[in-house]
Design a protein around this motif. Sequence first.
Motif, mmCIF file in Angstrom:
data_model
loop_
_atom_site.group_PDB
_atom_site.id
_atom_site.type_symbol
_atom_site.label_atom_id
_atom_site.label_comp_id
_atom_site.label_asym_id
_atom_site.label_seq_id
_atom_site.Cartn_x
_atom_site.Cartn_y
_atom_site.Cartn_z
ATOM 1 N N ARG A 27 0.829 -1.209 0.000
ATOM 2 C CA ARG A 27 0.000 0.000 0.000
ATOM 3 C C ARG A 27 0.858 1.251 0.000
ATOM 4 N N ARG A 28 1.936 1.231 0.752
ATOM 5 C CA ARG A 28 2.825 2.390 0.808
ATOM 6 C C ARG A 28 3.494 2.622 -0.547
ATOM 7 N N LEU A 29 3.940 1.540 -1.195
ATOM 8 C CA LEU A 29 4.566 1.678 -2.505
ATOM 9 C C LEU A 29 3.572 2.206 -3.535
ATOM 10 N N THR A 30 2.330 1.736 -3.457
ATOM 11 C CA THR A 30 1.306 2.236 -4.365
ATOM 12 C C THR A 30 1.035 3.709 -4.126
ATOM 13 N N ASP A 31 1.026 4.107 -2.879
ATOM 14 C CA ASP A 31 0.806 5.512 -2.534
ATOM 15 C C ASP A 31 1.944 6.385 -3.050
ATOM 16 N N ILE A 32 3.181 5.900 -2.898
ATOM 17 C CA ILE A 32 4.344 6.653 -3.380
ATOM 18 C C ILE A 32 4.290 6.811 -4.894
ATOM 19 N N GLU A 33 3.946 5.743 -5.593
ATOM 20 C CA GLU A 33 3.868 5.818 -7.050
ATOM 21 C C GLU A 33 2.773 6.783 -7.487
ATOM 22 N N GLY A 34 1.656 6.769 -6.775
ATOM 23 C CA GLY A 34 0.575 7.684 -7.108
ATOM 24 C C GLY A 34 0.968 9.138 -6.919
ATOM 25 N N ARG A 35 1.711 9.417 -5.864
ATOM 26 C CA ARG A 35 2.174 10.784 -5.633
ATOM 27 C C ARG A 35 3.212 11.190 -6.675
ATOM 28 N N LEU A 36 4.045 10.248 -7.063
ATOM 29 C CA LEU A 36 5.105 10.560 -8.016
ATOM 30 C C LEU A 36 4.538 11.046 -9.345
ATOM 31 N N VAL A 37 3.507 10.379 -9.832
ATOM 32 C CA VAL A 37 2.963 10.746 -11.142
ATOM 33 C C VAL A 37 2.197 12.056 -11.097
ATOM 34 N N ARG A 38 1.987 12.601 -9.912
ATOM 35 C CA ARG A 38 1.328 13.902 -9.802
ATOM 36 C C ARG A 38 2.322 15.032 -9.590
ATOM 37 N N THR A 39 3.614 14.733 -9.720
ATOM 38 C CA THR A 39 4.653 15.744 -9.575
ATOM 39 C C THR A 39 5.275 16.048 -10.935
ATOM 40 N N ASN A 40 6.259 16.955 -10.918
ATOM 41 C CA ASN A 40 6.948 17.305 -12.161
ATOM 42 C C ASN A 40 7.707 16.125 -12.765
ATOM 43 N N ALA A 41 7.947 15.092 -11.956
ATOM 44 C CA ALA A 41 8.647 13.915 -12.481
ATOM 45 C C ALA A 41 7.856 13.264 -13.608
ATOM 46 N N ALA A 42 6.537 13.448 -13.618
ATOM 47 C CA ALA A 42 5.709 12.835 -14.648
ATOM 48 C C ALA A 42 5.889 13.495 -16.004
ATOM 49 N N THR A 43 6.573 14.631 -16.058
ATOM 50 C CA THR A 43 6.811 15.303 -17.340
ATOM 51 C C THR A 43 8.034 14.747 -18.059
ATOM 52 N N ALA A 44 8.757 13.848 -17.411
ATOM 53 C CA ALA A 44 9.943 13.223 -18.003
ATOM 54 C C ALA A 44 9.699 11.724 -18.154
ATOM 55 N N PRO A 45 10.522 11.051 -18.960
ATOM 56 C CA PRO A 45 10.336 9.600 -19.119
ATOM 57 C C PRO A 45 10.504 8.871 -17.786
ATOM 58 N N LEU A 46 9.550 8.057 -17.423
ATOM 59 C CA LEU A 46 9.621 7.242 -16.218
ATOM 60 C C LEU A 46 10.030 5.831 -16.641
ATOM 61 N N THR A 47 11.323 5.650 -16.771
ATOM 62 C CA THR A 47 11.860 4.391 -17.275
ATOM 63 C C THR A 47 11.680 3.280 -16.243
ATOM 64 N N PRO A 48 11.118 2.153 -16.608
ATOM 65 C CA PRO A 48 10.975 1.045 -15.654
ATOM 66 C C PRO A 48 12.331 0.579 -15.143
ATOM 67 N N TYR A 49 12.374 0.234 -13.881
ATOM 68 C CA TYR A 49 13.627 -0.237 -13.276
ATOM 69 C C TYR A 49 13.885 -1.673 -13.708
ATOM 70 N N ASP A 50 15.089 -1.928 -14.213
ATOM 71 C CA ASP A 50 15.441 -3.276 -14.646
ATOM 72 C C ASP A 50 16.721 -3.764 -13.975
ATOM 73 N N GLY A 51 17.062 -3.154 -12.837
ATOM 74 C CA GLY A 51 18.261 -3.551 -12.115
ATOM 75 C C GLY A 51 18.010 -4.720 -11.184
ATOM 76 N N PRO A 52 18.973 -5.037 -10.346
ATOM 77 C CA PRO A 52 18.835 -6.190 -9.438
ATOM 78 C C PRO A 52 17.799 -5.927 -8.351
ATOM 79 N N LEU A 53 17.075 -6.964 -7.991
ATOM 80 C CA LEU A 53 16.121 -6.917 -6.891
ATOM 81 C C LEU A 53 16.389 -8.092 -5.973
ATOM 82 N N PRO A 54 16.337 -7.896 -4.666
ATOM 83 C CA PRO A 54 16.115 -6.608 -4.010
ATOM 84 C C PRO A 54 17.352 -5.729 -4.073
#
Length: 247
Positions: free
Chosen positions: A47-74
């Motif tokens: 839920r927290r991660l979903t909330d963070i993502e929702g806030r992110l797309v409502r900021t100026n960051a959404a005006t730039a390419p939001l490249t999916p992360y393809d690095g190592p997890l975790p």
Amino acid sequence: MAGPDTGPASAGRSSPGGAGSHRTLADADDVRHGRGRPSGDRCQLLRRLTDIEGRLVRTNAATAPLTPYDGPLPLPVRGGGDTDDGLSPLTAARYVEIRLKGQVAYYHSRVRHLHRVRSLLEALAISAGAAGTLLASVGVDPWIGFTTGLSTAALAALGYLQADNIIMAYNRAAGDLEVLQQGWEMRGPEEQGKRPLLTLVMKTEAVLHGERARWVHQMSEVLQELRERQELEVKKPVPHGGSKGRS
């Protein structure tokens, strides 16, 4: 609150009961023997991660390419070494090692780094200003603009870095975490049960969340100030002589 400065441990910071607590073991006996179940609901992390993502797309960051992360997890966890996968449940000892000691070490290392950078920029600004004054006194005009620009750039970098505020915030957070660590280590094994561990986790996550919240607020103020300056520059009237020359 690391201005542009933020470390690997920052990725796990969230509200109290969030990032660290979802991995922490609840039962006191299981804590001592390295087994048990997570004390926090992992759905809370989602839920927290979903909330963070929702806030992110409502900021100026959404005006730039939001490249999916393809690095190592975790992601690597500061203080966890090569033995921590970033997901498995934590015993009390591992929580203290990763979430308290690791974060305190990060804060102290960043404070030392920021202090060095701040001292360098201050010395550069003072030296460039003094050199400009000296050059003006001997009539070497072509270099005055360079030294003035260098001094101005160093002062601007200092303002952007916000080193004083970040160092104060890091030292305050590190001090709070060290107090929590010392209080936990003073307890005997029989006193390190479920409720004291839950209290430790909640207070630790509150400290980390507070440091990040102050950083976000500070950066928001800096960005707002930059926007206001840009608007003033745009609204500046064009000199009459300049416009006449272009016509």
